[in-house]
Design a protein around this motif. Sequence first.
Motif, PDB file in Angstrom:
ATOM      1  N   ASN A  82     -16.267  -6.375 -31.285  1.00  0.00           N
ATOM      2  CA  ASN A  82     -15.537  -5.400 -30.904  1.00  0.00           C
ATOM      3  C   ASN A  82     -14.844  -5.549 -29.270  1.00  0.00           C
ATOM      4  OD1 ASN A  82     -15.328  -3.814 -33.331  1.00  0.00           O
ATOM      5  ND2 ASN A  82     -17.259  -2.766 -32.873  1.00  0.00           N
ATOM      6  N   VAL A  83     -14.856  -6.645 -28.944  1.00  0.00           N
ATOM      7  CA  VAL A  83     -14.496  -7.018 -27.705  1.00  0.00           C
ATOM      8  C   VAL A  83     -13.569  -8.001 -27.659  1.00  0.00           C
ATOM      9  CG1 VAL A  83     -15.204  -7.829 -25.277  1.00  0.00           C
ATOM     10  CG2 VAL A  83     -16.675  -6.117 -26.451  1.00  0.00           C
ATOM     11  N   VAL A  84     -12.398  -7.996 -27.021  1.00  0.00           N
ATOM     12  CA  VAL A  84     -11.226  -9.031 -27.135  1.00  0.00           C
ATOM     13  C   VAL A  84     -11.747 -10.142 -26.212  1.00  0.00           C
ATOM     14  CG1 VAL A  84      -8.877  -9.415 -26.249  1.00  0.00           C
ATOM     15  CG2 VAL A  84      -9.560  -7.234 -27.445  1.00  0.00           C
ATOM     16  N   PRO A  85     -11.726 -11.332 -26.851  1.00  0.00           N
ATOM     17  CA  PRO A  85     -12.281 -12.652 -26.003  1.00  0.00           C
ATOM     18  C   PRO A  85     -11.093 -13.008 -25.396  1.00  0.00           C
ATOM     19  CG  PRO A  85     -12.055 -13.084 -28.273  1.00  0.00           C
ATOM     20  CD  PRO A  85     -11.813 -11.613 -28.231  1.00  0.00           C
ATOM     21  N   LEU A  86     -11.166 -13.302 -24.078  1.00  0.00           N
ATOM     22  CA  LEU A  86      -9.788 -14.018 -23.255  1.00  0.00           C
ATOM     23  C   LEU A  86     -10.204 -14.969 -22.150  1.00  0.00           C
ATOM     24  CD1 LEU A  86      -7.163 -11.762 -21.815  1.00  0.00           C
ATOM     25  CD2 LEU A  86      -8.348 -13.312 -20.274  1.00  0.00           C
ATOM     26  N   VAL A  87      -9.739 -16.056 -22.317  1.00  0.00           N
ATOM     27  CA  VAL A  87      -9.994 -17.285 -21.456  1.00  0.00           C
ATOM     28  C   VAL A  87      -8.810 -17.324 -20.095  1.00  0.00           C
ATOM     29  CG1 VAL A  87      -8.748 -18.646 -22.698  1.00  0.00           C
ATOM     30  CG2 VAL A  87     -10.243 -19.669 -21.097  1.00  0.00           C
ATOM     31  N   VAL A  88      -9.344 -17.239 -19.073  1.00  0.00           N
ATOM     32  CA  VAL A  88      -8.506 -17.418 -17.923  1.00  0.00           C
ATOM     33  C   VAL A  88      -8.669 -18.947 -17.333  1.00  0.00           C
ATOM     34  CG1 VAL A  88      -8.371 -16.776 -15.342  1.00  0.00           C
ATOM     35  CG2 VAL A  88      -8.840 -15.043 -17.300  1.00  0.00           C
ATOM     36  N   ALA A  89      -7.514 -19.560 -17.200  1.00  0.00           N
ATOM     37  CA  ALA A  89      -7.587 -20.983 -16.738  1.00  0.00           C
ATOM     38  C   ALA A  89      -6.426 -21.321 -15.924  1.00  0.00           C
ATOM     39  CB  ALA A  89      -7.417 -21.736 -18.098  1.00  0.00           C
ATOM     40  N   ASP A  90      -6.674 -22.378 -14.965  1.00  0.00           N
ATOM     41  CA  ASP A  90      -5.686 -22.711 -14.113  1.00  0.00           C
ATOM     42  C   ASP A  90      -4.423 -23.137 -14.847  1.00  0.00           C
ATOM     43  OD1 ASP A  90      -7.259 -22.277 -11.984  1.00  0.00           O
ATOM     44  OD2 ASP A  90      -8.423 -24.190 -11.986  1.00  0.00           O
ATOM     45  N   ARG A  91      -4.613 -24.040 -15.989  1.00  0.00           N
ATOM     46  CA  ARG A  91      -3.539 -24.476 -16.710  1.00  0.00           C
ATOM     47  C   ARG A  91      -3.990 -24.532 -18.184  1.00  0.00           C
ATOM     48  NH1 ARG A  91      -1.685 -30.029 -17.870  1.00  0.00           N
ATOM     49  NH2 ARG A  91      -3.559 -30.727 -16.892  1.00  0.00           N
ATOM     50  N   ILE A  92      -3.174 -23.977 -19.122  1.00  0.00           N
ATOM     51  CA  ILE A  92      -3.117 -24.027 -20.614  1.00  0.00           C
ATOM     52  C   ILE A  92      -2.058 -24.792 -21.046  1.00  0.00           C
ATOM     53  CG2 ILE A  92      -3.811 -22.684 -22.877  1.00  0.00           C
ATOM     54  CD1 ILE A  92      -4.774 -20.636 -20.992  1.00  0.00           C
ATOM     55  N   THR A  93      -2.295 -26.161 -21.640  1.00  0.00           N
ATOM     56  CA  THR A  93      -0.993 -26.755 -22.397  1.00  0.00           C
ATOM     57  C   THR A  93      -0.349 -25.756 -23.255  1.00  0.00           C
ATOM     58  OG1 THR A  93      -2.318 -27.953 -23.813  1.00  0.00           O
ATOM     59  CG2 THR A  93      -2.128 -28.809 -21.497  1.00  0.00           C
ATOM     60  N   SER A 106      -7.127 -14.288 -26.827  1.00  0.00           N
ATOM     61  CA  SER A 106      -6.253 -14.067 -25.828  1.00  0.00           C
ATOM     62  C   SER A 106      -6.373 -14.846 -24.641  1.00  0.00           C
ATOM     63  CB  SER A 106      -6.404 -12.358 -25.309  1.00  0.00           C
ATOM     64  OG  SER A 106      -6.223 -11.592 -26.439  1.00  0.00           O
ATOM     65  N   TRP A 107      -5.464 -15.159 -23.504  1.00  0.00           N
ATOM     66  CA  TRP A 107      -5.551 -15.770 -22.551  1.00  0.00           C
ATOM     67  C   TRP A 107      -4.541 -15.605 -21.292  1.00  0.00           C
ATOM     68  CZ3 TRP A 107      -0.479 -18.102 -22.211  1.00  0.00           C
ATOM     69  CH2 TRP A 107       0.115 -18.219 -23.137  1.00  0.00           C
ATOM     70  N   LEU A 108      -5.085 -15.888 -20.345  1.00  0.00           N
ATOM     71  CA  LEU A 108      -4.083 -15.898 -19.052  1.00  0.00           C
ATOM     72  C   LEU A 108      -4.054 -17.362 -18.386  1.00  0.00           C
ATOM     73  CD1 LEU A 108      -2.781 -14.545 -16.498  1.00  0.00           C
ATOM     74  CD2 LEU A 108      -5.134 -13.982 -15.640  1.00  0.00           C
ATOM     75  N   ASP A 109      -2.878 -17.858 -18.302  1.00  0.00           N
ATOM     76  CA  ASP A 109      -2.680 -19.080 -17.621  1.00  0.00           C
ATOM     77  C   ASP A 109      -2.050 -18.800 -16.330  1.00  0.00           C
ATOM     78  OD1 ASP A 109      -1.392 -21.265 -16.580  1.00  0.00           O
ATOM     79  OD2 ASP A 109      -0.823 -22.088 -18.775  1.00  0.00           O
ATOM     80  N   LEU A 110      -2.742 -19.028 -15.315  1.00  0.00           N
ATOM     81  CA  LEU A 110      -2.670 -18.570 -14.010  1.00  0.00           C
ATOM     82  C   LEU A 110      -1.510 -19.436 -13.418  1.00  0.00           C
ATOM     83  CD1 LEU A 110      -6.311 -19.146 -12.592  1.00  0.00           C
ATOM     84  CD2 LEU A 110      -5.217 -16.947 -12.944  1.00  0.00           C
ATOM     85  N   ARG A 111      -0.721 -20.346 -14.084  1.00  0.00           N
ATOM     86  CA  ARG A 111       0.476 -20.569 -13.608  1.00  0.00           C
ATOM     87  C   ARG A 111       1.656 -19.739 -13.839  1.00  0.00           C
ATOM     88  NH1 ARG A 111       1.282 -25.988 -16.647  1.00  0.00           N
ATOM     89  NH2 ARG A 111       0.493 -24.800 -18.490  1.00  0.00           N
ATOM     90  N   GLY A 112       1.284 -18.342 -14.687  1.00  0.00           N
ATOM     91  CA  GLY A 112       2.096 -17.414 -14.701  1.00  0.00           C
ATOM     92  C   GLY A 112       2.515 -17.085 -16.299  1.00  0.00           C
ATOM     93  N   HIS A 113       1.338 -17.000 -17.071  1.00  0.00           N
ATOM     94  CA  HIS A 113       1.903 -16.107 -18.418  1.00  0.00           C
ATOM     95  C   HIS A 113       0.475 -15.723 -18.811  1.00  0.00           C
ATOM     96  CE1 HIS A 113       4.593 -16.153 -22.059  1.00  0.00           C
ATOM     97  NE2 HIS A 113       3.445 -15.836 -22.356  1.00  0.00           N
ATOM     98  N   LEU A 114       0.730 -14.261 -19.519  1.00  0.00           N
ATOM     99  CA  LEU A 114      -0.584 -13.547 -20.176  1.00  0.00           C
ATOM    100  C   LEU A 114      -0.106 -13.182 -21.464  1.00  0.00           C
ATOM    101  CD1 LEU A 114      -2.863 -11.799 -19.449  1.00  0.00           C
ATOM    102  CD2 LEU A 114      -1.282  -9.744 -19.111  1.00  0.00           C
TER     103      LEU A 114
END
Length: 354
Positions: A82-93, A106-114
């Motif tokens: 019941n928790v959303v797993p999300l990865v924060v990375a400098d770069r996700i291809t 879920s994910w956050l690419d620190l180059r600018g996309h959520l």
Amino acid sequence: MDDLPMAPRRDGQDAVEALINAVQAVGLAARTTVDGTDQRPDVLVVLPDGRTLAVQVKTASLVTADSAPGQLRRWSSSAEINVVPLVVADRITADGRDRLNGAGWSWLDLRGHLRVVGPGLFVDTDVPALSKPGPARRGFGGRVSIELAALLLLNPTTRIGVRTAAMALARAPSSISEALAALREANLVDANHMPAVPQLFWELAEHWRPLSEDVASIPAPGRARENSVLHLGLDDVESTVGWALTDTVAAAFYGAPVSMRADHPPDFYVPDQTVLRRAVRLLGPATTPATRAGRIRAAPVPMVCAQRVDGTAWANEWPLANPLFVALDLAQDPGRGREILNMWNPGRPWHHVW
């Protein structure tokens, strides 16, 4: 003492702050929990109706299609129900994003996309770039970090201490310590100095930019004076420094699934830019693609031309670059490079680190 002191880990805190900033950029409220650990969510996203969405954050320097399966296995072992797993990375291809999407992450690419997907929420949008030039990103581009990454990938199953690496690379121990700390903070090596595979390989590939020149001819038997001046190093290949065959032709000899003509122009690494300039002068520059007989590249790190492979018995008379360096060259092809590497394992005694 050959061990490095453990560096303070700030990755999780920085990732949580980056996620909160990204969520706020799309018009939602978010806050940290009292104690973000593996046993409870790190961030609570406040939905428009007042409900909250619990998010657990994992961090990485790089996520690719190749690295994602192993990363997801590790991260999932501590994921909460019941928790959303999300990865924060400098770069996700792009293919790494597809893998995460397919796994429901879920994910956050620190180059600018959520991208955040959970009960009552779907966000998939560009956000302001959040990458900050911290020590790990600043340090990797330096020559010492490139040399160290290559050394670790050549010996991925052996722990290499600071003094050992300093001796192997002819660098000051303090420089090695600084480079190791930067790689560790970027999650590219662990506390025991073991490389994160294949993440470190692909990060190194981003910085692998050898100076190269096309030439109108290549060295050949019967040119004793020219060959001596060019320092080919055809004798005692594995204990001397000299030219090394690389890229497509070398990959074919190693059994990589490359396609090429019988007269495909070879690519060679030479020890340094001085030899490169001398080779262009003696062999002649190629002024058009049709006149290109080969390509000469200055080795980005000395190991390329100092740790060559003698393939006389099974390849040809040219010394070969280690498969690691051949793979780094193949990785520069934005088209088929990754596809070829996905299907190529050079086998023992070499290591598959891509």
